[in-house]
Design a protein around this motif. Structure first.
Motif, PDB file in Angstrom:
ATOM      1  N   ALA A 179       0.839  -1.200   0.000  1.00 58.65           N
ATOM      2  CA  ALA A 179       0.000   0.000   0.000  1.00 58.65           C
ATOM      3  C   ALA A 179       0.872   1.247   0.000  1.00 58.65           C
ATOM      4  O   ALA A 179       1.951   1.279   0.611  1.00 58.65           O
ATOM      5  N   TYR A 180       0.387   2.274  -0.696  1.00 63.57           N
ATOM      6  CA  TYR A 180       1.068   3.574  -0.759  1.00 63.57           C
ATOM      7  C   TYR A 180       0.030   4.664  -0.535  1.00 63.57           C
ATOM      8  O   TYR A 180      -1.103   4.575  -1.032  1.00 63.57           O
ATOM      9  N   GLY A 181       0.399   5.680   0.222  1.00 65.40           N
ATOM     10  CA  GLY A 181      -0.515   6.793   0.468  1.00 65.40           C
ATOM     11  C   GLY A 181       0.226   8.104   0.608  1.00 65.40           C
ATOM     12  O   GLY A 181       1.402   8.150   0.975  1.00 65.40           O
ATOM     13  N   VAL A 182      -0.477   9.187   0.300  1.00 62.62           N
ATOM     14  CA  VAL A 182       0.070  10.528   0.443  1.00 62.62           C
ATOM     15  C   VAL A 182      -0.992  11.404   1.087  1.00 62.62           C
ATOM     16  O   VAL A 182      -2.194  11.247   0.829  1.00 62.62           O
ATOM     17  N   CYS A 183      -0.575  12.306   1.973  1.00 67.27           N
ATOM     18  CA  CYS A 183      -1.530  13.205   2.614  1.00 67.27           C
ATOM     19  C   CYS A 183      -0.849  14.526   2.924  1.00 67.27           C
ATOM     20  O   CYS A 183       0.378  14.604   3.005  1.00 67.27           O
ATOM     21  N   ASN A 184      -1.649  15.574   3.069  1.00 69.45           N
ATOM     22  CA  ASN A 184      -1.165  16.847   3.588  1.00 69.45           C
ATOM     23  C   ASN A 184      -1.226  16.770   5.105  1.00 69.45           C
ATOM     24  O   ASN A 184      -2.311  16.773   5.692  1.00 69.45           O
ATOM     25  N   ALA A 185      -0.081  16.663   5.750  1.00 72.42           N
ATOM     26  CA  ALA A 185      -0.007  16.354   7.175  1.00 72.42           C
ATOM     27  C   ALA A 185      -0.691  17.422   8.009  1.00 72.42           C
ATOM     28  O   ALA A 185      -0.684  18.611   7.683  1.00 72.42           O
TER      29      ALA A 185
END
Length: 411
Positions: A340-346
């Motif tokens: 799994a891979y994910g990106v977010c604006n922390a």
């Protein structure tokens, strides 16, 4: 906000959903979608739930106990680099009475606990690994503190209208119902990183007072809405400490004979904040999350999520994730490789960067997890996993690495 990456990310999912919409639909039994959500049914990677319910007494239960060891590098200064835990998670559905077929009252109970096994973990003199590896805060989605034990859920569940409608009220755990992607909603049997277990944008409280209303109008659609209090710390009295609230809803639909499931989950959150004068002033956050999961064959399954929030300081303003389960050995159907891979604006919360000597230069945090589920028996599995986080919590640090292994006993 630059929307081009978001549009590029969502276009394949939108096209995929449009193509699948014309596929032949299944015709499950009345209320089957709600039963799949609320009751204990077989799921990939969860052999303990394959035990059938005790029909005579209306009893369903599942218990997971685990040993977990973690080793991290490039975490915050003065943070623990190693930790060992004992984990316990138990759930119970007990039918209290059934007045007629499809009209029944149940008690739902859930317990979750974790305890540090070595002196460093138990004392936690330094910042824990869970606070040093990203905005999701936890490399394991169930509670992961040195000595914690809570009841995430203790509620009554009432079915009616031939099992096509249900109300759940009491102390509810919204993560059990909303955004419940089957490939990634159980950290004992799938991905461990909290950013994949649920959307990091959605404010889904557990161990808080609330109610969930569910309705399945067709064999392939369901609708849900919920109200729950927020900002109650685990172990505290929710009647006295909860000062905020969240209202959320969800529309879900199955396509292609149940192989594809889509969900859309909007929310609004009201949070009390203390201003410079010491007065409580409410702030509002709102947004939406969506997910797709697809199992084209017995050897592989995929999921993807995307979410948007309006208020940066109350949560992540954006996240996107994608993952897969791959069965590399067809004869071992309970084994799988998970990626799994994910990106977010922390969200930039929970860490006082002034005390660490680090600054926030990156607003975009990225997470990668690779896990292998090795099923030894129907009741015992071993799950080694590797997690990588780029710019955890938006700090200037380039990366954090975490290696772990879980030995899970299911009853």
């Amino acid at each position: 906000m630059n929307t081009k990456p978001i549009i590029k990310a969502l276009l394949p999912a939108a096209a995929f959903c449009a193509v699948s919409a014309v596929a032949e639909e299944a015709a499950p039994s009345a209320g089957q979608l709600l039963q799949d959500m609320n009751m204990f049914v077989p799921e990939d990677g969860a052999p303990s739930i394959k035990v059938q319910a005790n029909e005579k007494f209306g009893t369903q239960w599942a218990v997971d106990a685990a040993y977990s060891a973690l080793s991290a590098t490039h975490t915050l200064p003065d943070s623990n680099r190693k930790a060992t835990y004992a984990l316990l998670h138990a759930q119970l559905n007990q039918r209290l009475w059934e007045t007629s077929p499809g009209v029944s009252t149940w008690l739902r109970a859930e317990f979750s606990g974790s305890w540090g096994l070595d002196a460093s973990t138990a004392r936690r003199r330094k910042t824990s690994i869970t606070e040093a590896t990203g905005s999701a805060h936890s490399p394991h989605a169930d509670i992961f503190e040195p000595h914690s034990a809570i009841l995430p859920e203790l509620a009554l569940m009432q079915y009616f209208a031939g099992n096509r409608a249900c109300v759940i009220a009491g102390m509810v755990n919204l993560t059990n119902y909303f955004d419940a992607v089957s490939l990634a909603n159980d950290s004992f049997h799938s991905f461990a990183n909290a950013s994949f277990v649920n959307s990091t944008v959605l404010p889904l409280p557990d161990s808080n007072l609330g109610a969930v209303v569910q309705w399945q109008p067709t064999d392939t659609d369901y609708l849900m809405a919920a109200f729950a209090r927020t900002h109650t710390e685990p172990g505290y009295n929710p009647f006295r400490t909860g000062k905020g609230y969240v209202i959320t809803a969800e529309w879900g639909r199955t396509w292609a004979e149940g192989k594809l499931t889509s969900r859309i989950t909007p929310f609004i959150e009201r949070t009390p904040n203390e201003d410079t004068d010491g007065q409580l002033k409410s702030r509002t956050n709102y947004g939406i999350s969506g997910s797709l999961e697809y199992a084209p064959c017995d050897s592989c399954a995929f999921f993807t999520r995307a979410g948007f929030g309006a208020e940066q300081e109350l949560g992540n303003v954006f996240d996107f994730s994608v993952g897969t389960h791959l069965r590399l050995i067809p004869s071992r159907e309970d084994d799988f490789l998970g990626i799994a891979y994910g990106v977010c604006n922390a969200a930039h919360r929970g860490i006082d960067w002034a005390d660490t000597g680090h600054t926030m230069r990156h607003r975009r945090e990225q997470n990668l997890e690779v896990v292998y589920n090795l099923q030894i028996t129907d009741y015992f599995k071993i799950m080694p996993h590797y997690q990588f986080t780029a710019n955890p919590n938006g700090s200037e640090r380039s990366s954090a690495h975490l290696f772990g292994i879980q030995a899970i006993f299911s009853f």
